[in-house]
Write a protein that holds these residues in place. Structure first.
Motif, PDB file in Angstrom:
ATOM      1  N   LEU A 130      75.090  23.883 -25.838  1.00 12.25           N
ATOM      2  CA  LEU A 130      75.387  25.053 -26.029  1.00 12.25           C
ATOM      3  C   LEU A 130      76.506  26.311 -26.584  1.00 12.25           C
ATOM      4  CD1 LEU A 130      72.036  26.711 -24.091  1.00 12.25           C
ATOM      5  CD2 LEU A 130      72.700  26.584 -26.753  1.00 12.25           C
ATOM      6  N   VAL A 133      77.996  25.749 -29.484  1.00 16.56           N
ATOM      7  CA  VAL A 133      77.654  27.220 -29.999  1.00 16.56           C
ATOM      8  C   VAL A 133      78.845  28.142 -29.783  1.00 16.56           C
ATOM      9  CG1 VAL A 133      75.689  28.021 -31.122  1.00 16.56           C
ATOM     10  CG2 VAL A 133      75.464  25.720 -30.968  1.00 16.56           C
ATOM     11  N   ARG A 134      78.182  28.548 -29.029  1.00  9.52           N
ATOM     12  CA  ARG A 134      79.003  30.040 -27.901  1.00  9.52           C
ATOM     13  C   ARG A 134      80.470  29.574 -28.513  1.00  9.52           C
ATOM     14  NH1 ARG A 134      79.164  32.172 -22.004  1.00  9.52           N
ATOM     15  NH2 ARG A 134      80.586  30.520 -21.867  1.00  9.52           N
ATOM     16  N   ALA A 137      80.844  30.359 -32.242  1.00 10.43           N
ATOM     17  CA  ALA A 137      80.171  31.554 -32.840  1.00 10.43           C
ATOM     18  C   ALA A 137      81.544  32.071 -32.837  1.00 10.43           C
ATOM     19  CB  ALA A 137      78.859  32.122 -32.124  1.00 10.43           C
ATOM     20  N   ILE A 159      76.942  25.469 -35.889  1.00  7.98           N
ATOM     21  CA  ILE A 159      76.216  27.172 -35.297  1.00  7.98           C
ATOM     22  C   ILE A 159      74.480  26.466 -36.046  1.00  7.98           C
ATOM     23  CG2 ILE A 159      75.759  29.030 -35.465  1.00  7.98           C
ATOM     24  CD1 ILE A 159      78.460  29.457 -35.155  1.00  7.98           C
ATOM     25  N   TYR A 162      72.159  24.187 -34.908  1.00  9.33           N
ATOM     26  CA  TYR A 162      71.661  24.268 -33.182  1.00  9.33           C
ATOM     27  C   TYR A 162      70.039  25.342 -34.786  1.00  9.33           C
ATOM     28  CZ  TYR A 162      70.653  28.100 -29.535  1.00  9.33           C
ATOM     29  OH  TYR A 162      70.013  28.213 -28.878  1.00  9.33           O
ATOM     30  N   LEU A 163      70.435  26.179 -34.973  1.00 11.79           N
ATOM     31  CA  LEU A 163      69.938  27.380 -35.300  1.00 11.79           C
ATOM     32  C   LEU A 163      68.643  26.492 -36.945  1.00 11.79           C
ATOM     33  CD1 LEU A 163      72.139  30.241 -36.188  1.00 11.79           C
ATOM     34  CD2 LEU A 163      70.918  30.151 -34.068  1.00 11.79           C
ATOM     35  N   GLU A 171      74.298  36.609 -36.966  1.00 12.34           N
ATOM     36  CA  GLU A 171      73.529  35.488 -35.450  1.00 12.34           C
ATOM     37  C   GLU A 171      74.173  35.301 -34.948  1.00 12.34           C
ATOM     38  OE1 GLU A 171      69.771  33.065 -37.431  1.00 12.34           O
ATOM     39  OE2 GLU A 171      70.939  32.998 -38.741  1.00 12.34           O
ATOM     40  N   GLU A 174      75.420  37.146 -32.294  1.00  9.93           N
ATOM     41  CA  GLU A 174      73.976  37.672 -30.938  1.00  9.93           C
ATOM     42  C   GLU A 174      74.320  35.644 -29.959  1.00  9.93           C
ATOM     43  OE1 GLU A 174      70.375  36.940 -32.776  1.00  9.93           O
ATOM     44  OE2 GLU A 174      70.254  39.078 -33.375  1.00  9.93           O
ATOM     45  N   LEU A 175      74.881  35.115 -31.331  1.00  8.70           N
ATOM     46  CA  LEU A 175      75.256  33.616 -30.490  1.00  8.70           C
ATOM     47  C   LEU A 175      76.676  33.934 -29.838  1.00  8.70           C
ATOM     48  CD1 LEU A 175      74.287  30.825 -32.965  1.00  8.70           C
ATOM     49  CD2 LEU A 175      73.322  31.689 -30.811  1.00  8.70           C
ATOM     50  N   ILE A 178      75.789  33.960 -25.891  1.00 11.74           N
ATOM     51  CA  ILE A 178      74.549  33.690 -25.836  1.00 11.74           C
ATOM     52  C   ILE A 178      74.888  32.009 -23.981  1.00 11.74           C
ATOM     53  CG2 ILE A 178      75.686  30.993 -26.393  1.00 11.74           C
ATOM     54  CD1 ILE A 178      72.626  30.427 -27.232  1.00 11.74           C
TER      55      ILE A 178
END
Length: 284
Positions: A130, A133-134, A137, A159, A162-163, A171, A174-175, A178
């Motif tokens: 995560l 991913v963050r 993003a 990303i 992950y999705l 998205e 938003e990420l 996270i």
């Protein structure tokens, strides 16, 4: 409620009491429930009026916990089970005002015990995927127009993995925020309320703590329409201990809840009838 009455009837713990047309259903209990008030002046015997206990408004009412939940939930169950004395009705406006005053009391308690209101300590672990991913993003959202194409594809793929699909612009946004950590052990969470009540219980001042909140509510809100029988000294330590003693004695002689009915001269046991309907409150 009707469902509660039906439950007693199904368990053969009550008998149906026919009511006139238009009247709520009723049943007669076949046992004496634990915690049954000793006399008709008890707080729990009084009919409760659906009105704000401060201004008497009867619309848009909200339940108010005089002792906030973040403290009350940490008390032993004998201090909170089946106890509605410290839950009153307020209109929305009075409820908001009371919550503001409660924050003042919280700060006083925080200062007294040396535990900040926003204190929270817990054992957390970081989730590495995560974090990636963050970071991806945030990089895409901030530099999408100038980042090298090869790098952009790599970040987008991170990303997408992950999705499970190609990310949309929304998205990606938003990420950016996270959460990348989780509580390893929920029981390890320690906050302001937990530590305050722990100190209160160790010092044996739980009754004093409860009365302090009650007195604060009276002082700040000046309620003129509290339920009959409500008072600052309701249910002291001795009352709780007496309640537990009575329940233990009852449990040792019967599987039914509450004191045992007395036998008649003929040797049969006749439980005291208690009317249960939708307009009465029964402690269970």
């Amino acid at each position: 409620t009707t469902s509660k009455i039906n439950w007693y009837l199904k368990k053969n713990l009550a008998v149906d009491v026919p009511q006139p047309e238009g009247e709520p259903p009723a049943a007669k209990l076949l046992f004496v429930p634990a915690g049954k008030p000793a006399d008709a002046t008890d707080f729990y015997c009084q009919e409760k009026v659906n009105q704000c206990c401060c201004c008497a408004k009867t619309e848009k009412l909200v339940r108010k916990n005089i002792i906030p939940k973040e403290y009350r939930r940490h008390f032993p169950k004998e201090y909170k089970d089946r106890q509605s004395h410290d839950v009153v009705l307020l209109c929305v406006q009075c409820h908001c005002s009371s919550n503001v005053f409660d924050n003042i009391m919280r700060e006083n308690i925080a200062s007294e015990h040396g535990i900040p209101v926003n204190y929270k300590n817990q054992f957390t672990v970081t989730i590495k995927p995560l974090v990636n991913v963050r970071a991806a993003a945030r990089a895409l959202a901030a530099t999408n127009n100038v980042i090298p194409e090869e790098r952009r594809v790599t970040l987008t793929q991170t990303i997408a993995d992950y999705l499970g699909h190609a990310p949309t612009p929304d998205e990606i946004q938003e990420l950016r925020n996270i959460e990348t950590s989780e509580v390893k052990d929920p029981d390890s969470v320690t906050d302001h309320g937990t530590l305050v009540i722990k100190k209160v219980m160790v010092s044996g001042k739980e009754i004093e703590f409860i009365k302090k909140w009650r007195n604060f509510f009276l002082t700040m809100m000046k309620p003129a329409h509290l339920p009959t029988g409500w008072n600052i000294d309701h249910k002291t330590r001795d009352a709780y201990q007496a309640m537990e003693t009575n329940e233990d004695a009852s449990d040792s002689t019967s599987q039914m809840i509450g004191p045992q009915p007395q036998a008649t001269s003929s040797g049969t046991v006749e439980p005291e009838p208690i009317l249960l309907n939708q307009q009465q409150t029964l402690l269970i």
